[in-house]
Design an enzyme around this catalytic site. Structure first.
Site, PDB file in Angstrom:
ATOM      1  N   LYS A 113      -8.210  -2.072   1.295  1.00 26.52           N
ATOM      2  CA  LYS A 113      -8.147  -3.502   1.625  1.00 26.52           C
ATOM      3  C   LYS A 113      -9.532  -4.038   1.960  1.00 26.52           C
ATOM      4  O   LYS A 113      -9.872  -5.166   1.616  1.00 26.52           O
ATOM      5  CB  LYS A 113      -7.202  -3.754   2.825  1.00 26.52           C
ATOM      6  CG  LYS A 113      -5.757  -3.508   2.496  1.00 26.52           C
ATOM      7  CD  LYS A 113      -5.193  -4.548   1.549  1.00 26.52           C
ATOM      8  CE  LYS A 113      -3.749  -4.261   1.201  1.00 26.52           C
ATOM      9  NZ  LYS A 113      -3.299  -4.735  -0.075  1.00 26.52           N
ATOM     10  N   LYS A 143      -1.394   2.395  -9.894  1.00 26.22           N
ATOM     11  CA  LYS A 143       0.068   2.346  -9.718  1.00 26.22           C
ATOM     12  C   LYS A 143       0.557   0.935  -9.976  1.00 26.22           C
ATOM     13  O   LYS A 143      -0.167  -0.046  -9.726  1.00 26.22           O
ATOM     14  CB  LYS A 143       0.454   2.818  -8.319  1.00 26.22           C
ATOM     15  CG  LYS A 143      -0.152   1.976  -7.222  1.00 26.22           C
ATOM     16  CD  LYS A 143       0.524   2.138  -5.902  1.00 26.22           C
ATOM     17  CE  LYS A 143      -0.109   1.189  -4.911  1.00 26.22           C
ATOM     18  NZ  LYS A 143       0.658   0.795  -3.790  1.00 26.22           N
ATOM     19  N   LYS A 196       1.250  -5.387  -7.385  1.00 27.28           N
ATOM     20  CA  LYS A 196       0.514  -6.645  -7.541  1.00 27.28           C
ATOM     21  C   LYS A 196      -0.996  -6.451  -7.668  1.00 27.28           C
ATOM     22  O   LYS A 196      -1.664  -7.208  -8.357  1.00 27.28           O
ATOM     23  CB  LYS A 196       0.813  -7.552  -6.365  1.00 27.28           C
ATOM     24  CG  LYS A 196       2.049  -8.371  -6.612  1.00 27.28           C
ATOM     25  CD  LYS A 196       1.952  -9.659  -5.852  1.00 27.28           C
ATOM     26  CE  LYS A 196       2.993 -10.650  -6.325  1.00 27.28           C
ATOM     27  NZ  LYS A 196       3.308 -11.604  -5.266  1.00 27.28           N
TER      28      LYS A 196
HETATM   29  P1  TYM Z   1       5.195  -1.790  -0.151  1.00 24.63           P
HETATM   30  O1  TYM Z   1       5.867  -3.071   0.173  1.00 24.63           O
HETATM   31  O2  TYM Z   1       3.809  -1.823  -0.666  1.00 24.63           O
HETATM   32  O3  TYM Z   1       6.060  -0.956  -1.130  1.00 24.63           O
HETATM   33  C1  TYM Z   1       7.421  -0.723  -0.838  1.00 24.63           C
HETATM   34  C2  TYM Z   1       7.867   0.633  -1.326  1.00 24.63           C
HETATM   35  O4  TYM Z   1       7.678   0.714  -2.736  1.00 24.63           O
HETATM   36  C3  TYM Z   1       6.917   1.862  -3.047  1.00 24.63           C
HETATM   37  N1  TYM Z   1       6.056   1.604  -4.207  1.00 24.63           N
HETATM   38  C4  TYM Z   1       5.901   2.458  -5.223  1.00 24.63           C
HETATM   39  N2  TYM Z   1       6.425   3.668  -5.460  1.00 24.63           N
HETATM   40  C5  TYM Z   1       6.086   4.284  -6.608  1.00 24.63           C
HETATM   41  N3  TYM Z   1       5.266   3.735  -7.538  1.00 24.63           N
HETATM   42  C6  TYM Z   1       4.712   2.518  -7.342  1.00 24.63           C
HETATM   43  N4  TYM Z   1       3.928   1.989  -8.262  1.00 24.63           N
HETATM   44  C7  TYM Z   1       5.020   1.831  -6.132  1.00 24.63           C
HETATM   45  N5  TYM Z   1       4.663   0.626  -5.628  1.00 24.63           N
HETATM   46  C8  TYM Z   1       5.316   0.502  -4.437  1.00 24.63           C
HETATM   47  C9  TYM Z   1       6.090   2.153  -1.809  1.00 24.63           C
HETATM   48  O5  TYM Z   1       5.710   3.510  -1.756  1.00 24.63           O
HETATM   49  C10 TYM Z   1       7.044   1.776  -0.713  1.00 24.63           C
HETATM   50  O6  TYM Z   1       7.918   2.843  -0.427  1.00 24.63           O
HETATM   51  N6  TYM Z   1       4.036  -0.071   4.257  1.00 24.63           N
HETATM   52  C11 TYM Z   1       5.139  -0.262   3.396  1.00 24.63           C
HETATM   53  C12 TYM Z   1       6.287  -1.073   3.985  1.00 24.63           C
HETATM   54  C13 TYM Z   1       6.734  -0.529   5.283  1.00 24.63           C
HETATM   55  C14 TYM Z   1       7.450   0.687   5.505  1.00 24.63           C
HETATM   56  C15 TYM Z   1       7.633   0.776   6.899  1.00 24.63           C
HETATM   57  C16 TYM Z   1       7.928   1.681   4.655  1.00 24.63           C
HETATM   58  C17 TYM Z   1       6.543  -1.122   6.506  1.00 24.63           C
HETATM   59  N7  TYM Z   1       7.073  -0.331   7.459  1.00 24.63           N
HETATM   60  C18 TYM Z   1       8.323   1.864   7.480  1.00 24.63           C
HETATM   61  C19 TYM Z   1       8.592   2.768   5.240  1.00 24.63           C
HETATM   62  C20 TYM Z   1       8.780   2.835   6.611  1.00 24.63           C
HETATM   63  C21 TYM Z   1       4.615  -1.008   2.183  1.00 24.63           C
HETATM   64  O7  TYM Z   1       3.686  -1.761   2.255  1.00 24.63           O
HETATM   65  O8  TYM Z   1       5.266  -0.822   1.098  1.00 24.63           O
END
Ligand code: TYM
Length: 331
Positions: free
Chosen positions: A112, A195, A198
């Site tokens: 970031k 990956k 966005k």
């Molecule tokens: P976020 O919103 O970026 O993504 C949500 C979930 O989708 C998965 N993901 C992917 N998995 C495989 N390939 C990809 N290209 C891909 N893009 C996204 C992410 O691994 C995630 O599981 N920090 C987290 C949200 C969060 C969270 C938590 C998750 C907040 N608190 C507590 C688990 C437990 C996040 O930003 O995910």
């Protein structure tokens, strides 16, 4: 004992295939075998400063997409992160023992800083402690996430262990990143590297709401090379990615067919992409139908969040009462 499962997704727009195969498909399967808490991470999304209208609209959209993909409010607790003040209190406690060095070393923070140097706020720095609070507030044992979240789960365990050691307690269990299929998943972007998501751009990401025309256009533009020149040649990353996507769609037969053609130097990438695009269109069709049905049912959506909030707070209040006691707030 039954596993306690907790996970969330940030509401930053429509969900994409990465979210689905990395996280959501596991949520759906786990709701039958564990005590599940699935939330919409609408505090985490504040790091990018959405407008109030966007914040509300995006969170609602994710709820609709959770339900359309098969999450069931009767079998899992579905709630908004911002409906649980206990999480914020635990976040404060965890921050007292989270150190600047370890937060600065976190890969997602470093990314970031590179991507948005004009907005390196404290919320970004302490993103992992808020995430740890989300998980520890329910004392979750398993956290279904994609591969990119592995380090955050490691940090959650560090914070939990540190708290337990400091207060001579075993209050927190140590949660594991989890995927029903065994290995944590990384769904690739269509641009050949990185990956899906966005940050790789909308053209490299297939959203659950993309129309068949949009899906076909994006997939046909996916990066490929000039083709194999020798039998059984190693595939470059962008080609391997197309195979990963076919397999993610459950199309092992298609993957084997094109693998054979690749290995005998007969592959036509255009054919493979057409095949993949149709797989995706077919996969998205029922989800999009359900989104259309659910979207306008304001009353039902509000009732689901109310119900989820009540159940989630019950669990969160128990944890926070114990945490306060252990820390020394005993009045
Ligand atoms: P976020 O919103 O970026 O993504 C949500 C979930 O989708 C998965 N993901 C992917 N998995 C495989 N390939 C990809 N290209 C891909 N893009 C996204 C992410 O691994 C995630 O599981 N920090 C987290 C949200 C969060 C969270 C938590 C998750 C907040 N608190 C507590 C688990 C437990 C996040 O930003 O995910």
């Amino acid at each position: 004992m039954k596993d306690i499962v907790c996970s969330g997704i940030r509401p930053t727009g429509n969900l994409h295939l990465g979210n689905y195969f990395g996280a959501l498909s596991n949520f759906v399967k786990m709701q039958d075998v564990a005590d599940c808490y699935f939330f919409i991470a609408d505090y985490h999304s504040l790091t990018t400063h959405p407008t109030p209208d966007d914040l509300y609209r995006n969170a609602r959209q994710i709820l609709v997409q959770y339900l359309a993909c098969g999450l069931d409010p009767e079998r899992a607790t579905i709630y908004l992160q911002s409906d649980l003040p206990e999480t914020v209190e635990l976040y404060l406690f965890l921050n007292m023992n989270a150190y600047l060095g370890e937060l600065e070393r976190c890969t997602s923070f470093k990314d970031k800083v590179r991507q948005q140097p004009q907005n390196v706020n404290a919320g970004l720095l302490t993103y992992p402690t808020l995430m740890a609070a989300d998980i520890l507030i329910h004392r979750a044992t398993k956290v279904p996430v994609g591969k990119d979240q592995e380090q955050h789960l490691e940090m959650t365990r560090t914070f939990a262990e540190r708290f337990n050691r400091m207060y001579h307690t075993d209050l927190f269990t140590l949660p594991q990143a989890y995927s029903m299929g065994g290995n944590l998943v990384k769904i690739p972007a269509l641009n050949g590297s990185g990956k899906m998501g966005k940050s790789e751009g909308e053209q490299s990401t297939i959203f659950l709401t993309d129309s068949p025309e949009v899906v076909r256009k994006k997939v046909m533009k996916a990066k490929t090379d000039s083709g194999p020149t020798e039998p059984n040649q190693k595939k470059p990353e962008e080609i391997e990615n197309l195979f990963t996507l076919l397999r993610a769609m459950g199309d092992n037969e298609g993957a084997e067919h094109f693998d054979e053609l690749y290995n005998t130097c007969q592959i036509r990438y255009g054919d493979m992409k057409k095949h993949l695009a149709e797989d995706v269109v077919k996969f998205l069709e029922p989800i999009q139908q359900r989104i259309a049905e659910l979207e306008s049912d304001e009353k039902r959506l509000a009732a689901i969040l109310d119900h989820g909030k009540e159940k989630a707070r019950e669990s969160a209040q128990k944890t926070i009462a114990e945490v306060r006691h252990v820390i020394g707030y005993r009045n």
